[in-house]
Design a protein around this motif. Structure first.
Motif, PDB file in Angstrom:
ATOM      1  N   LYS A 367       0.827  -1.212   0.000  1.00 13.23           N
ATOM      2  CA  LYS A 367       0.000   0.000   0.000  1.00 13.23           C
ATOM      3  C   LYS A 367       0.855   1.254   0.000  1.00 13.23           C
ATOM      4  N   LEU A 368       1.925   1.201   0.791  1.00 12.64           N
ATOM      5  CA  LEU A 368       2.835   2.335   0.836  1.00 12.64           C
ATOM      6  C   LEU A 368       3.502   2.538  -0.524  1.00 12.64           C
ATOM      7  N   ASP A 369       3.917   1.435  -1.134  1.00 15.88           N
ATOM      8  CA  ASP A 369       4.530   1.526  -2.466  1.00 15.88           C
ATOM      9  C   ASP A 369       3.569   2.158  -3.470  1.00 15.88           C
ATOM     10  N   ALA A 370       2.305   1.756  -3.382  1.00 17.49           N
ATOM     11  CA  ALA A 370       1.313   2.295  -4.322  1.00 17.49           C
ATOM     12  C   ALA A 370       1.155   3.802  -4.127  1.00 17.49           C
ATOM     13  N   LEU A 371       1.181   4.221  -2.887  1.00 17.39           N
ATOM     14  CA  LEU A 371       1.037   5.644  -2.615  1.00 17.39           C
ATOM     15  C   LEU A 371       2.267   6.422  -3.088  1.00 17.39           C
ATOM     16  N   LEU A 372       3.422   5.825  -2.891  1.00 18.16           N
ATOM     17  CA  LEU A 372       4.657   6.444  -3.370  1.00 18.16           C
ATOM     18  C   LEU A 372       4.605   6.593  -4.885  1.00 18.16           C
ATOM     19  N   GLY A 373       4.105   5.549  -5.526  1.00 23.90           N
ATOM     20  CA  GLY A 373       3.950   5.608  -6.983  1.00 23.90           C
ATOM     21  C   GLY A 373       3.023   6.748  -7.373  1.00 23.90           C
ATOM     22  N   PHE A 374       1.954   6.912  -6.644  1.00 25.36           N
ATOM     23  CA  PHE A 374       1.012   8.006  -6.893  1.00 25.36           C
ATOM     24  C   PHE A 374       1.714   9.360  -6.743  1.00 25.36           C
ATOM     25  N   ALA A 375       2.469   9.491  -5.659  1.00 27.18           N
ATOM     26  CA  ALA A 375       3.101  10.776  -5.367  1.00 27.18           C
ATOM     27  C   ALA A 375       4.137  11.149  -6.423  1.00 27.18           C
ATOM     28  N   GLU A 376       4.851  10.160  -6.931  1.00 28.20           N
ATOM     29  CA  GLU A 376       5.944  10.451  -7.864  1.00 28.20           C
ATOM     30  C   GLU A 376       5.511  10.442  -9.322  1.00 28.20           C
ATOM     31  N   SER A 377       4.285  10.044  -9.576  1.00 25.53           N
ATOM     32  CA  SER A 377       3.859   9.874 -10.962  1.00 25.53           C
ATOM     33  C   SER A 377       3.738  11.212 -11.690  1.00 25.53           C
ATOM     34  N   THR A 378       3.871  11.160 -13.008  1.00 31.31           N
ATOM     35  CA  THR A 378       3.649  12.354 -13.817  1.00 31.31           C
ATOM     36  C   THR A 378       2.259  12.313 -14.449  1.00 31.31           C
ATOM     37  N   ARG A 379       1.501  11.263 -14.157  1.00 29.63           N
ATOM     38  CA  ARG A 379       0.155  11.125 -14.735  1.00 29.63           C
ATOM     39  C   ARG A 379      -0.881  11.918 -13.936  1.00 29.63           C
ATOM     40  N   CYS A 380      -2.053  12.062 -14.526  1.00 34.07           N
ATOM     41  CA  CYS A 380      -3.180  12.736 -13.866  1.00 34.07           C
ATOM     42  C   CYS A 380      -3.450  12.070 -12.515  1.00 34.07           C
ATOM     43  N   ALA A 478      10.054   4.803  -5.879  1.00 37.77           N
ATOM     44  CA  ALA A 478       8.675   4.711  -6.370  1.00 37.77           C
ATOM     45  C   ALA A 478       8.578   3.734  -7.530  1.00 37.77           C
ATOM     46  N   ALA A 479       9.631   3.687  -8.337  1.00 39.88           N
ATOM     47  CA  ALA A 479       9.624   2.790  -9.490  1.00 39.88           C
ATOM     48  C   ALA A 479       9.978   1.361  -9.092  1.00 39.88           C
ATOM     49  N   GLY A 480      10.304   1.170  -7.813  1.00 38.05           N
ATOM     50  CA  GLY A 480      10.583  -0.184  -7.335  1.00 38.05           C
ATOM     51  C   GLY A 480      11.978  -0.686  -7.673  1.00 38.05           C
ATOM     52  N   LEU A 481      12.889   0.222  -8.036  1.00 42.35           N
ATOM     53  CA  LEU A 481      14.257  -0.199  -8.326  1.00 42.35           C
ATOM     54  C   LEU A 481      15.093  -0.280  -7.051  1.00 42.35           C
ATOM     55  N   LEU A 482      14.648   0.475  -6.065  1.00 43.75           N
ATOM     56  CA  LEU A 482      15.275   0.441  -4.749  1.00 43.75           C
ATOM     57  C   LEU A 482      14.220   0.126  -3.702  1.00 43.75           C
ATOM     58  N   GLU A 483      14.685  -0.386  -2.576  1.00 37.59           N
ATOM     59  CA  GLU A 483      13.781  -0.635  -1.454  1.00 37.59           C
ATOM     60  C   GLU A 483      14.444  -0.169  -0.169  1.00 37.59           C
ATOM     61  N   VAL A 484      13.596   0.205   0.809  1.00 46.19           N
ATOM     62  CA  VAL A 484      14.120   0.540   2.130  1.00 46.19           C
ATOM     63  C   VAL A 484      14.293  -0.753   2.912  1.00 46.19           C
ATOM     64  N   LEU A 492      19.169   1.620   1.934  1.00 49.21           N
ATOM     65  CA  LEU A 492      18.521   1.242   0.675  1.00 49.21           C
ATOM     66  C   LEU A 492      19.252   0.055   0.058  1.00 49.21           C
ATOM     67  N   HIS A 493      18.479  -0.816  -0.560  1.00 50.48           N
ATOM     68  CA  HIS A 493      19.113  -1.874  -1.351  1.00 50.48           C
ATOM     69  C   HIS A 493      18.440  -2.001  -2.711  1.00 50.48           C
ATOM     70  N   LEU A 494      19.157  -2.658  -3.640  1.00 48.57           N
ATOM     71  CA  LEU A 494      18.633  -2.802  -4.996  1.00 48.57           C
ATOM     72  C   LEU A 494      17.580  -3.899  -5.036  1.00 48.57           C
ATOM     73  N   THR A 495      16.676  -3.794  -5.979  1.00 52.19           N
ATOM     74  CA  THR A 495      15.760  -4.901  -6.246  1.00 52.19           C
ATOM     75  C   THR A 495      16.130  -5.500  -7.594  1.00 52.19           C
ATOM     76  N   ALA A 496      15.486  -6.633  -7.912  1.00 52.27           N
ATOM     77  CA  ALA A 496      15.758  -7.283  -9.200  1.00 52.27           C
ATOM     78  C   ALA A 496      15.427  -6.339 -10.353  1.00 52.27           C
TER      79      ALA A 496
END
Ligand code: ADP
Ligand code: ZN
Length: 526
Positions: A367-380, A478-484, A492-496
């Protein structure tokens, strides 16, 4: 003894006009009312301010017997009952705020058939004694308000709500209506499941709140940014949400110091002080309520002109609920979110260190990831919000920051590679501030101590300023390339998902963080 208001007419529209003083039904109200009057169950998903109350109040007046309304909100019960009585409806409530004698009085009215509507707290309803009492009174319907309280994944979870299926077992012929403004599909299914409403007719309204303008800003100097925002809303009523009690107190104090009419509200305050502040917010004009999310559920103030978030909320649903308290009168309102990386780290840690089981933690993380995605998005923003509730909306909406000022983007592929390899080479356990120090080649003891001034990534990002790096790190998260990190201190660490970019097989387009300096005029909130 007053006669029932129902005597004035046996037709929904007539009741709407004569009792409630409205001309026409809104959205699905009429269909919902007909469904209940005919004895069918209903599951109603309608945004805050949509007009849920009439959906059970009118059928309760039209059917024989009393309508039993289960509500978790004592303060709201009282207000609703008062309002109904003024309209001539025979309404009462039963909860822990009543003295024994008063409660006894209400129970006698119930048995005498002298009530059209009875509001009751779930824990009282579920007592054996009260259920037996109900057996002796004809019941028009059961309304289960704030039905999302049944969901243990939501922050309003009420364990007693899970036992409300007893109503169906003991009164199979009495129609039930469950209502909520929480829209996510998962909660929806849980309500249907838990309350035995699989076969109920579903009424799903659009959750769009077109008069709310959504804005998200990166936090640089939170206080200054908040003051700038409040400048656009001088003299208006609004809510400023903070994550912690301490944050609430500090922010309220700061605003008062700036000459604003601000009041604090959080669960740690004495109950009477809290109630007083809430009452002042409801009755007076132009109060800025600085609060934790303990404030707001069931608050019915139509002219809340803004809702500001000084930290990242916990989920998109939470954000939607909280911002939904703005603009219930349909006039222009603004939802403003100001957040920084620190919020992401803090919330991640709160989740990881919480008591919840692994499954729940995984969900909260998502849920937190989804919200982060919302906050960082360039979409409407509106398209993103409604999309989260499964409601198709293409956008642009023309009333969010991304639509009004389409964000510029830059090709951040090289910088992102530098950032990711910096994470990797320093051992995938450092926080953003340290990583940026490495990238910008800072002279610090901590860097030297870890030998990070010897890394190949030391100083390779000097030409990008720290703010831009922070923004990029947020976007990589937000893009899921890094994680806390789960445990620890915001490392921070890398994701696949980072691999293709590191191998040079993917590009990374990042949004430009505009530093909004000027104070936009009043028409900025139109
Ligand atoms: P909800 O519970 O969905 O948040 P309420 O039932 O409190 O919403 O209704 C929100 C406001 O809209 C109330 O002030 C209510 O009186 C008003 N309202 C509801 N239905 C109608 C209608 N059909 N026409 C005009 N006003 C309405
Ligand atoms: Zn938009």
């Amino acid at each position: 003894e007053r006669p029932s208001a129902a005597a004035s007419g046996r037709d929904p529209l007539e009741l709407l006009e004569h009792v409630f003083g409205y001309r026409a039904f809104r959205g699905p109200q009429q269909a919902i009312i007909e469904s209940l009057v005919d004895g069918r169950d209903a599951l109603v998903l309608m945004p805050t301010g949509g007009g849920k109350s009439l959906c059970y109040q009118i059928p309760a007046l039209l059917r024989d017997g009393v309508g039993i309304v289960v509500s978790p909100l004592i303060a709201l019960m009282q207000d609703q009952v008062e309002a109904l009585r003024q309209l001539g409806v025979r309404a009462a409530f039963l909860n822990s705020s009543l003295e024994a004698r008063e409660a006894f009085e209400v129970e006698s009215q119930l048995l005498d058939g002298a009530l059209d509507l009875l509001y009751v707290a779930p824990e009282r309803l579920l007592t054996g004694r009260f259920l037996d009492l109900l057996e002796q009174a004809p019941i028009a319907l059961f309304a289960i308000d704030e039905a999302h309280c049944v969901s243990q994944w939501g922050h309003d979870f009420r364990p007693e709500y899970r036992q409300l299926d007893v109503l169906h077992e003991r009164w199979p012929a009495v129609p039930r209506i469950a209502l909520t403004a929480t829209a996510d599909p998962r909660t929806r299914e849980e309500i249907a499941e838990r309350l035995g409403l699989r076969d109920a007719e579903r009424f799903v309204s659009s959750f769009d709140r077109p008069n709310i303008r959504y804005r998200v800003e990166a936090k640089q100097n939170g206080r200054k940014q908040l003051l700038g925002f409040l400048d656009r809303h001088r003299g208006e009523s609004g809510i400023v949400y903070c994550l912690s009690r301490k944050g609430v107190e500090a922010t309220a104090e700061m605003l008062v110091g700036e000459g604003l009419n601000a009041l604090p509200y959080h669960a740690g305050m004495p109950a009477n002080e809290r109630a007083l502040n809430q009452r002042r917010f409801l009755r007076e004009d132009g109060i800025v309520m600085v609060a934790t999310i303990a404030f707001g559920m069931g608050i019915d103030k139509p002219d809340v002109r803004f809702v500001a978030h000084m930290n990242l909320p916990k989920s998109v649903e939470g954000y939607y609920q909280e911002t939904g308290r703005a603009g219930r009168d349909g006039e222009a309102a603004e939802a403003w979110l100001c957040y920084g990386l620190q919020d992401v780290v803090l919330l991640s840690q709160m989740i990881q260190q919480g008591e919840a089981g692994d499954e729940r933690k995984r969900i909260e993380r998502g849920k937190l990831d989804a919200l982060l995605g919302f906050a960082e998005s360039t979409r409407c923003r509106r398209a993103l919000l409604l999309g989260a509730f499964g409601e198709p909306f293409e956008g642009p909406c023309g009333n969010c920051d991304n639509c009004l000022e389409p964000p510029r983007t830059w090709d951040a592929t090289a910088a992102a590679q530098q950032a990711l390899s910096c994470v990797y080479r320093s051992g995938q356990r450092f926080g953003v501030a340290h990583l940026i120090d490495i990238l910008r080649g800072s002279e610090s003891d901590k860097l030297r101590q870890y030998g990070h001034d010897q890394l190949s990534t030391f100083g390779i990002g000097r030409d990008i300023d720290a703010n831009r790096w922070r923004s990029l790190f947020r976007q990589l998260l937000a893009a899921g390339l890094l994680e806390v990190d789960a445990e620890g201190y915001g490392g921070l660490h890398l994701t696949a998902a980072a691999r293709p970019l590191l191998r040079g097989e993917a590009r990374f387009e990042a949004r430009f963080e505009e530093v909004r300096r000027g104070r936009p005029g009043r028409d900025g909130a139109r």
